[in-house]
Design an enzyme around this catalytic site. Structure first.
Site, mmCIF file in Angstrom:
data_model
loop_
_atom_site.group_PDB
_atom_site.id
_atom_site.type_symbol
_atom_site.label_atom_id
_atom_site.label_comp_id
_atom_site.label_asym_id
_atom_site.label_seq_id
_atom_site.Cartn_x
_atom_site.Cartn_y
_atom_site.Cartn_z
ATOM 1 N N TYR A 187 8.193 -0.982 0.928
ATOM 2 C CA TYR A 187 7.212 -1.821 0.245
ATOM 3 C C TYR A 187 7.739 -3.229 -0.022
ATOM 4 O O TYR A 187 6.957 -4.181 -0.075
ATOM 5 C CB TYR A 187 6.722 -1.135 -1.037
ATOM 6 C CG TYR A 187 5.708 -0.066 -0.704
ATOM 7 C CD1 TYR A 187 4.378 -0.387 -0.478
ATOM 8 C CD2 TYR A 187 6.097 1.251 -0.520
ATOM 9 C CE1 TYR A 187 3.447 0.572 -0.120
ATOM 10 C CE2 TYR A 187 5.178 2.229 -0.168
ATOM 11 C CZ TYR A 187 3.854 1.876 0.034
ATOM 12 O OH TYR A 187 2.945 2.835 0.417
ATOM 13 N N ARG A 221 6.879 -4.892 3.195
ATOM 14 C CA ARG A 221 5.450 -5.182 3.258
ATOM 15 C C ARG A 221 5.074 -6.324 2.316
ATOM 16 O O ARG A 221 4.224 -7.163 2.648
ATOM 17 C CB ARG A 221 4.640 -3.925 2.913
ATOM 18 C CG ARG A 221 4.711 -2.850 3.984
ATOM 19 C CD ARG A 221 3.733 -1.743 3.715
ATOM 20 N NE ARG A 221 2.373 -2.245 3.656
ATOM 21 C CZ ARG A 221 1.361 -1.578 3.098
ATOM 22 N NH1 ARG A 221 1.568 -0.392 2.552
ATOM 23 N NH2 ARG A 221 0.152 -2.092 3.087
ATOM 24 N N HIS A 266 -7.021 0.381 -3.924
ATOM 25 C CA HIS A 266 -5.764 1.035 -3.543
ATOM 26 C C HIS A 266 -4.546 0.337 -4.134
ATOM 27 O O HIS A 266 -3.425 0.576 -3.689
ATOM 28 C CB HIS A 266 -5.646 1.111 -2.021
ATOM 29 C CG HIS A 266 -6.627 2.050 -1.412
ATOM 30 N ND1 HIS A 266 -6.923 2.052 -0.061
ATOM 31 C CD2 HIS A 266 -7.394 3.032 -1.957
ATOM 32 C CE1 HIS A 266 -7.834 2.983 0.186
ATOM 33 N NE2 HIS A 266 -8.129 3.574 -0.952
ATOM 34 N N CYS A 308 9.571 -1.561 -21.531
ATOM 35 C CA CYS A 308 10.323 -0.495 -22.207
ATOM 36 C C CYS A 308 11.809 -0.513 -21.878
ATOM 37 O O CYS A 308 12.583 0.244 -22.495
ATOM 38 C CB CYS A 308 9.726 0.870 -21.887
ATOM 39 S SG CYS A 308 10.050 1.457 -20.199
ATOM 40 N N ASN A 343 -16.965 -5.270 12.325
ATOM 41 C CA ASN A 343 -15.684 -4.689 12.692
ATOM 42 C C ASN A 343 -15.283 -5.159 14.087
ATOM 43 O O ASN A 343 -16.111 -5.660 14.853
ATOM 44 C CB ASN A 343 -15.788 -3.159 12.673
ATOM 45 C CG ASN A 343 -14.524 -2.489 12.162
ATOM 46 O OD1 ASN A 343 -13.449 -3.095 12.126
ATOM 47 N ND2 ASN A 343 -14.648 -1.229 11.769
#
Length: 237
Positions: A57, A60, A113, A143, A205
């Site tokens: 990630y 990405r 998402h 925290c 599309n």
């Protein structure tokens, strides 16, 4: 006074960002054709090997930050502004986790998402903007405990903002899907839901999706060309 076509629900998928250099997921050669989602995009994968998942990630996120909005993103932002000025609404719901809609000028983007540029603490559930790489040892800014992850919906997790999405679809008079595969639920079911509500539907599309037969109107070609032309035909160019 809003025009007769005053409320448009737009659902976008990876196809709208492909022309910006970001890979699609389910096409041949797409991200899930090259990487195993069960090793990279599930809570179980993160628990078993957080470093590998975070590295994926981080890669990405860097790619998304390097990409630029294309004419399809900008055309939707212009249409959103024009409809709002006329008393209407363009509800922009995206399956994408990049921020290209926002950088293209859109104001009210709903990321069902999640978002690459946000992180979430697995300990206290705090979410926050995050443009940098995430490491397993990074503490939560709220925290101070360890356990940050991307604020992304992984396989097996519930998509976000479903109540707001359902409400927006129910009040729409046109449903448009742009660059979606038609294979990922619940998003793939929105065209059938729109039809049950009597809402006109259109697919924009590169090629027919898995559920293309459910759409009243279908337009195919590169998003950067077809989306601006489609919106212009409705007086929103």
């Amino acid at each position: 006074m809003a025009s007769p076509l005053s409320r448009i629900f737009v659902l976008t998928g990876a196809g709208i960002s492909a022309e910006s250099g970001l890979g699609t997921f389910r096409d041949r050669g797409g991200i899930w054709d090259r990487f195993d989602p069960l090793r990279l995009a599930t809570p179980e994968a993160f628990a078993a090997d957080p470093d590998t998942v975070l590295d994926f990630y981080n890669w990405r996120r860097r790619n998304a930050l390097a990409a630029e909005p294309n004419p399809a993103h900008r055309a939707l932002a212009r249409a959103e502004a024009r409809l709002a000025a006329a008393g209407g609404e363009l509800f922009l719901c995206t399956q994408n986790v990049d921020d290209l809609h926002e950088r293209g000028g859109a104001r009210g983007v709903v990321h069902m998402h999640g978002e690459l540029l946000r992180a979430r603490c697995t300990q206290c559930a705090h979410t926050f903007a995050c443009r940098d790489d995430i490491a397993r040892t990074d503490p939560c800014p709220r925290c101070a405990r360890i356990g940050l992850r991307p604020d992304i919906v992984w396989f097996g997790e519930m998509p976000m903002h479903l109540e707001a999405i359902d409400a927006a679809l129910a009040r729409a008079d046109l449903f448009v899907a742009v660059g979606t595969s038609g294979s990922v639920y619940p998003a793939a079911g929105y065209v059938a839901q729109a039809r049950r509500l009597g809402i006109r539907t259109c697919e924009v599309n590169l090629e027919p999706s898995d559920n293309a037969a459910l759409f009243d109107e279908r337009r195919y070609g590169p998003a950067g060309e077809i989306v601006p032309a489609f919106l212009a035909a409705h007086g929103l160019g």
